[in-house]
Structures are given as structure tokens and as C-alpha cells.
Design a protein around this motif. Structure first.
Motif, PDB file in Angstrom:
ATOM      1  N   ASN A  53      62.448  29.661   6.883  1.00  0.00           N
ATOM      2  CA  ASN A  53      62.892  30.054   8.218  1.00  0.00           C
ATOM      3  C   ASN A  53      62.461  31.482   8.479  1.00  0.00           C
ATOM      4  OD1 ASN A  53      64.260  29.801  10.730  1.00  0.00           O
ATOM      5  ND2 ASN A  53      65.985  30.932   9.880  1.00  0.00           N
ATOM      6  N   GLN A  54      61.868  31.698   9.636  1.00  0.00           N
ATOM      7  CA  GLN A  54      61.413  33.038  10.021  1.00  0.00           C
ATOM      8  C   GLN A  54      61.737  33.249  11.485  1.00  0.00           C
ATOM      9  OE1 GLN A  54      57.164  33.636  10.103  1.00  0.00           O
ATOM     10  NE2 GLN A  54      57.333  35.821   9.686  1.00  0.00           N
ATOM     11  N   ALA A  55      62.467  34.331  11.783  1.00  0.00           N
ATOM     12  CA  ALA A  55      62.755  34.649  13.178  1.00  0.00           C
ATOM     13  C   ALA A  55      61.460  35.025  13.887  1.00  0.00           C
ATOM     14  CB  ALA A  55      63.759  35.792  13.261  1.00  0.00           C
ATOM     15  N   CYS A  56      61.464  34.848  15.194  1.00  0.00           N
ATOM     16  CA  CYS A  56      60.262  35.158  15.973  1.00  0.00           C
ATOM     17  C   CYS A  56      59.861  36.605  15.770  1.00  0.00           C
ATOM     18  CB  CYS A  56      60.522  34.904  17.458  1.00  0.00           C
ATOM     19  SG  CYS A  56      60.511  33.175  17.899  1.00  0.00           S
ATOM     20  N   ASN A  57      58.569  36.796  15.502  1.00  0.00           N
ATOM     21  CA  ASN A  57      57.986  38.128  15.388  1.00  0.00           C
ATOM     22  C   ASN A  57      58.672  38.979  14.322  1.00  0.00           C
ATOM     23  OD1 ASN A  57      56.121  37.670  17.563  1.00  0.00           O
ATOM     24  ND2 ASN A  57      57.833  37.921  18.967  1.00  0.00           N
ATOM     25  N   SER A  58      59.121  38.319  13.249  1.00  0.00           N
ATOM     26  CA  SER A  58      59.750  39.032  12.139  1.00  0.00           C
ATOM     27  C   SER A  58      58.876  38.887  10.908  1.00  0.00           C
ATOM     28  CB  SER A  58      61.151  38.463  11.876  1.00  0.00           C
ATOM     29  OG  SER A  58      61.670  38.973  10.661  1.00  0.00           O
ATOM     30  N   ASN A  59      58.868  39.929  10.062  1.00  0.00           N
ATOM     31  CA  ASN A  59      58.122  39.825   8.802  1.00  0.00           C
ATOM     32  C   ASN A  59      59.041  39.485   7.628  1.00  0.00           C
ATOM     33  OD1 ASN A  59      59.462  42.248   8.697  1.00  0.00           O
ATOM     34  ND2 ASN A  59      57.759  43.405   7.815  1.00  0.00           N
ATOM     35  N   ILE A  60      60.246  38.989   7.953  1.00  0.00           N
ATOM     36  CA  ILE A  60      61.179  38.520   6.932  1.00  0.00           C
ATOM     37  C   ILE A  60      61.147  36.992   6.922  1.00  0.00           C
ATOM     38  CG2 ILE A  60      63.552  38.459   6.138  1.00  0.00           C
ATOM     39  CD1 ILE A  60      62.324  41.199   5.901  1.00  0.00           C
ATOM     40  N   LEU A  61      60.838  36.436   5.770  1.00  0.00           N
ATOM     41  CA  LEU A  61      60.799  34.980   5.607  1.00  0.00           C
ATOM     42  C   LEU A  61      61.929  34.566   4.672  1.00  0.00           C
ATOM     43  CD1 LEU A  61      59.218  32.305   6.159  1.00  0.00           C
ATOM     44  CD2 LEU A  61      57.954  32.770   4.047  1.00  0.00           C
ATOM     45  N   LEU A  62      62.831  33.709   5.183  1.00  0.00           N
ATOM     46  CA  LEU A  62      63.904  33.163   4.358  1.00  0.00           C
ATOM     47  C   LEU A  62      63.432  31.848   3.739  1.00  0.00           C
ATOM     48  CD1 LEU A  62      67.063  33.704   6.598  1.00  0.00           C
ATOM     49  CD2 LEU A  62      66.356  35.037   4.619  1.00  0.00           C
ATOM     50  N   VAL A  63      63.617  31.716   2.427  1.00  0.00           N
ATOM     51  CA  VAL A  63      63.150  30.522   1.727  1.00  0.00           C
ATOM     52  C   VAL A  63      64.291  29.971   0.871  1.00  0.00           C
ATOM     53  CG1 VAL A  63      61.446  29.545   0.157  1.00  0.00           C
ATOM     54  CG2 VAL A  63      60.800  31.443   1.660  1.00  0.00           C
ATOM     55  N   ASP A  64      64.599  28.699   1.082  1.00  0.00           N
ATOM     56  CA  ASP A  64      65.506  27.968   0.199  1.00  0.00           C
ATOM     57  C   ASP A  64      64.658  27.252  -0.855  1.00  0.00           C
ATOM     58  OD1 ASP A  64      67.708  28.711   1.745  1.00  0.00           O
ATOM     59  OD2 ASP A  64      67.474  26.974   3.064  1.00  0.00           O
ATOM     60  N   PHE A  65      65.054  27.369  -2.121  1.00  0.00           N
ATOM     61  CA  PHE A  65      64.276  26.743  -3.179  1.00  0.00           C
ATOM     62  C   PHE A  65      65.214  26.196  -4.247  1.00  0.00           C
ATOM     63  CE2 PHE A  65      64.904  31.099  -4.493  1.00  0.00           C
ATOM     64  CZ  PHE A  65      65.128  31.021  -5.856  1.00  0.00           C
TER      65      PHE A  65
END
Length: 578
Positions: free
Chosen positions: A289-301
Motif C-alpha cells: 500500500n502506498q499513498a498517492c505521491n508518497s515515497n513510503i511503501l507499506l508492505v505486509d509479508f
């Protein structure tokens, strides 16, 4: 010759062992048959010990000819799920078939199994000429028992040949991990071996020739079944060998070599069992999941240890890569039990300059250099990857502001339905209109009627939400009004019957707020002055002495709009009737 290389089909790690059962359809060895004869039915017995629980059961059947792929086991129809084939001297065809029959074996358990409807009778006359007429069947049974040591059990299959035309066959068994060779064993399912042909017929592992009481060193494929101690399994072999002294701790593969200077032998399946107590770390990317125009990527693993025989320790490293470049590090926080898993979420700061689309890779047991710290059963299954398209706002076209006539106090009616397509730069974009930026952000109260939209006051900003597959963006345009020229209706009835009773000027009141209207008679005498604060003229004479209402006739008007866009007054005549 044609065939399919013997390779790993399925691996089991845990307290597992295996056995075989099966039988030939040959009434006697084909070499000694006076006339070609073959059965279509034969039986064998499964005898597992108390505590043995069937985990998997694989049925193989084979014969001469191009194939019979529908058989019955204890009256149950079985169709081939996989098939194998081989050809000798262009005209002698052979086949093998496979079906997973786990449910049936688990349900039936110990007892007699009868395979029927395996019919190769139409092929045996041809193959009898070459003494290769045969058919038979076998079941590989993998079972679990809590009292067994932790083992790694591999099932390999294919259809490869050793014969007078190809006197040596080498098969490498990969995906091994030997940490203790105690009670190591290997089993073979082979077809068409002849007891009377013993011309340099050997079976070796890692350079050591295998043999036992039923299988001499120079006649490995001689129609025997080491499970039942039978030597009349005509033209097929179900043999299990102890290989404790033929494989070393630390081995990750084993080399199988077969030789035959005369006998035609087909290897269909090989099963190995080795003691192994190791974890097996695998990983999956579950969601991003990544918010619009954000360089933070959330990853569930999730990290798994399902194909294992030992706990995966806490602190197992996890390296994260983007297009092969190391970008982040994390590690497991708890031990993961056998057949267990552990899930977590990580926020990844994407580096500057990363492409809008890239491959995200999670590698467990990797410190960021491609090297791990945990010895595993399988070191080649530690990675998961996913294509990432960054959530960038969609592009859009700039829209012009819209202007309509002031309908009073800056009210206006607008048609911006065509803006839905004009704003798009991609036909797949979705477009929505809103009256406030909060509505656009929250996707509430969209404007439904864009063809006849009424703005009660202007200027009014209309907000547009544009969405693509991954993100959204905003733009807007203004609705403004202008004072359009008024329309003069120059007929006044003056009889107060409710129709045309006053001098009506459409588009004047509440629009030109400082207007002034003057009425004159035909001789130029001023009669009346009107403005925003007075009612429309109904013939009343403001300076009248005797008569308060003007008689029927022609009168003149002068309308001063007092608007910077209209410097000249509107002048004309009107008719007053009585």
C-alpha cells in the motif's frame, strides 16, 4: 529414444517414511513366454504398522504400447493426471501414467488393492517380437508416524532408459540435505527388467554399486520386490536399498548410475529418505500500500517454515531489494515452529530516483549481500517478488473557466458535462465533480447534474477528482456570471387584470443593481423614475397633479444600467393601453 528426465516431483520433511505395493500383469517373464499373454487385472496388499498415517499415495501404471490411461483401483475409476512415454527403435512404444490417489488410500487403509482395466493386449504381439511385452502397476505410499525420526523424503519421477543402445544412464537427485545418514534408504520403480539378462546390469549411487539378497550386483533389475521378498514380479522392480554407507553428511545431491549391456530397463520413480532436522524459510509478499505521491511503501509479508523439520530461529534476516538493489533490512522477531508462520508489516522509504514501476523483492535468510546465516533444507526458495507501480497522481488537461448570464444576485446556470472527457489524458480515467475540496477528498456529495447545474452565487469553484488505477488527483475551474443585456417588453396593459400590468424588463432586477429607469411622454415630459428599490412602472405619474395614471398612448423610456460594460443607456418606446 525419447523420454522424460527423472526429476523431483514432491518433497516431504518431517516424521515420514515410505513403502511400495504393486504387481505385474505378466503371467511370466516375457523372455520365457511361449506365446504372448498378458492379464488386465492383478492385486497387491498394503500393510502399514499401527501409528502409520498415510500422507500421500501416488499410483503409477505402465506397459508396452502408446498407452491405456484409464484404469480402476478396487473398482474406482482412475484417469491419468500425468503421462510419460518412450520409444525404442521407432516402432516399440512404451508408456507410464500417474495419478494422485491419496484420498482413496487414506479411506481404505490396509488391505488388498486390485488394479483392473489395464489393457495392452492390442500391443503385445508386436512387442513379443522384441520380448518387451509387459504391463504393471505400483503405488508409492508416503506415511507419517510420530515415532519416526525427522526425515527428508523426496519423490522423483520421469521415464528414462538404460539398454543395449544406451548402456549407461546417469541421474542426479537434487534437493537433498543430509545431516545424518543413519537409516538412509532409496527405492526404485523400474519396468521391463529380465532376470535372465545379467550383462553388466548395475545400479550405483555415488559410485558405489547397490545390491541386496534379491538383487545381485550385476543383475539389479530382475523382477523383484524387496517389500514382499518376491522374485516373481515379472518385468518390473520395486526395490528398496539401504544407502547409509553410500551417502555423506552434508551432501545436497546424489548421483545415480545404471548400466546394462543388454537388458532394456525403464526407470519411472525413485524415492529417497534421509535424516534431516533443518528449518526451511520461505517468504511471501502479502499486500502493498502506498499513498498517492508518497515515497513510503507499506508492505505486509509472511515468513513460513512449513517444509521443515526444525524451528526457524528468531533473528532470521530479511533483505529487501528494488530492481535488485538492496534498500532495507529487517528480521524475524520470534521463532517460527515447524509448519508455522509469522506475519509483519514494514514501512519502506523508497530511495530518491527509483522508477515509477519496479520489482520489489523480499529475501529471507539474507543479510543484504545475498548470504544467509541459517542452514536450511532448501536454500533456493527464499525469495518472493512483486511488480510495484508507484501511486502517482494522474495527469489531466487544464480546463477553462465557464461564464453564463447573471440570473440575479450572481446566480447562473451552467453546462459542464463535456468537461468529463476534456479533462482526461487517458480514456480509462474516472472523473467526478464536487462543490468543495473536502467532498472531493472524501468522495461525498458528487455533482450529478452537470448539464443544467445551478450556481446560486458566483464566482463558484468546481472541484474535479481524477482517478487512475492506482491514485487520484484534483483540478478545478471557476463558474462566473456576467450581466447580459436585458430584454425590454414594451407593452403595458395598465388595466390591472394580472397580465402585462407593468413595464417588465427581463434581466434587469437583481442584476444591474444600480439601474435607473426614466419614463417620458411623447413631448419629452418626465413622468416617472424607477430603480432597484421601486416596483415596475404601471403607468403611475410621479409629478401628476390631476391624474395619477397616464392615459393610453405611446411613451418613451431611458434605462441607465450604470454598469462598466454598458456605457450607453437603453432607449426606446412602449405602449400603454387602458
Amino acid at each position: 529414444m525419447q523420454g522424460q528426465n527423472v526429476s523431483l516431483y514432491e518433497q516431504f520433511n518431517g516424521r515420514y517414511d515410505f513403502t511400495f505395493l504393486g504387481n505385474t500383469m505378466n503371467p511370466q517373464e516375457n523372455t520365457y513366454q511361449p506365446t504372448p499373454t498378458i492379464f488386465t487385472t492383478s492385486a497387491a496388499t498394503l500393510t502399514l504398522q499401527p501409528g502409520d498415517v498415510v500422507e500421500k499415495a501416488f499410483l503409477y501404471w505402465a506397459g508396452c504400447g502408446t498407452g491405456d490411461f484409464d484404469v480402476k483401483l478396487n473398482g474406482v475409476d482412475i484417469s491419468a493426471q500425468r503421462t510419460f512415454s518412450n520409444v525404442l527403435q521407432t516402432q516399440f512404444n512404451f508408456f507410464s501414467a500417474f495419478a494422485d490417489i491419496t484420498t482413496q488410500i487414506q479411506t481404505t487403509g490396509n488391505g488388498t488393492y486390485t488394479l483392473s482395466d489395464l489393457d495392452v493386449t492390442s500391443f503385445i504381439n508386436l512387442h513379443y517380437q522384441n520380448k518387451t511385452n509387459f504391463s504393471g502397476w505400483a503405488i508409492v505410499v508416503v506415511y507419517y508416524n510420530p515415532n519416526l525420526p525427522l526425515n527428508q523424503l523426496n519423490v522423483y519421477d520421469g521415464l528414462q532408459v538404460v539398454s543395449q543402445q544406451q548402456t549407461q544412464l546417469n541421474i542426479t537427485l537434487n534437493s537433498l540435505n543430509v545431516i545424518d545418514n543413519n537409516d538412509a534408504k532409496i527405492g526404485f520403480l523400474a519396468w521391463e527388467g529380465d532376470v535372465g539378462l545379467a550383462n553388466n546390469e548395475t545400479l550405483s549411487i555415488n559410485g558405489n554399486i547397490l545390491s541386496n539378497a534379491l538383487n545381485p550386483p550385476t543383475n539389479a533389475f530382475n523382477g523383484t520386490n524387496t517389500i514382499t521378498n518376491s522374485s516373481i514380479l515379472y518385468n518390473m522392480d520395486l526395490d528398496i536399498y539401504n544407502i547409509q554407507n553410500n551417502i555423506a553428511i552434508g551432501d545436497t545431491s546424489a548421483d545415480i548410475q545404471m548400466t546394462s549391456n543388454q537388458d532394456f530397463v525403464m526407470i519411472n520413480a525413485i524415492v529417497s529418505k534421509l535424516n534431516s532436522q533443518l528449518p526451511d524459510a520461505t517468504i511471501s509478499i502479502d499486500a502493498t500500500n502506498q499513498a498517492c505521491n508518497s515515497n513510503i511503501l507499506l508492505v505486509d509479508f509472511t515468513v513460513y517454515n512449513v517444509n521443515s523439520t526444525e524451528i526457524l530461529p528468531a533473528g532470521t534476516p530479511i533483505a529487501i531489494y528494488a530492481n535488485g538493489e538492496f534498500i532495507e533490512y529487517t528480521e524475524t522477531l520470534t521463532p517460527i515452529p515447524i509448519d508455522g508462520s509469522w506475519s509483519d508489516q514494514i514501512s519502506i522509504l523508497l530511495p530518491f530516483g527509483i522508477p515509477s514501476s519496479f520489482d520489489l523483492q523480499f529475501v529471507v535468510d539474507d543479510i543484504g549481500t545475498g548470504n544467509g546465516i541459517v542452514i536450511e533444507i532448501n536454500e533456493d526458495n527464499n525469495e518472493d517478488s512483486q511488480a510495484i507501480i508507484q501511486n502517482s497522481s494522474p495527469t489531466f488537461n487544464t480546463l477553462e473557466n465557464l461564464v453564463s448570464c447573471n440570473e440575479g444576485l450572481t446566480k447562473g446556470t451552467f453546462d459542464f458535462s463535456h468537461y468529463e472527457e476534456l479533462v482526461k489524458t487517458d480514456s480509462d480515467q474516472e472523473v467526478y465533480f464536487y462543490e468543495t475540496i473536502d467532498d472531493a477528498l472524501n468522495q461525498t456529495n458528487p455533482i450529478i447534474n452537470t448539464t443544467n447545474y445551478i450556481a446560486n452565487t458566483t464566482p463558484k469553484e468546481i472541484y474535479i477528482r481524477i482517478e487512475n488505477e492506482n491514485c487520484y488527483g484534483f483540478t478545478s475551474f471557476l463558474l462566473t456570471t456576467r450581466n447580459c443585456p436585458p430584454t425590454v417588453y414594451n407593452y403595458v396593459s395598465g388595466n390591472f387584470d394580472g397580465y402585462n400590468d407593468v413595464f417588465f424588463i427581463e434581466g434587469l432586477r437583481d442584476i444591474f443593481l444600480n439601474f435607473e429607469v426614466k419614463i417620458y411622454n411623447r413631448w419629452g415630459k418626465w413622468l416617472w423614475t424607477g430603480n432597484q428599490g421601486k416596483p415596475d412602472w404601471d403607468g403611475y405619474v410621479e409629478n401628476g397633479v390631476d391624474e395619477k395614471y397616464a392615459p393610453a398612448g405611446t411613451y418613451y423610456y431611458v434605462i441607465y444600467l450604470n454598469d462598466p460594460d454598458y456605457n450607453e443607456p437603453l432607449v426606446g418606446y412602449l405602449y400603454l393601453t387602458r
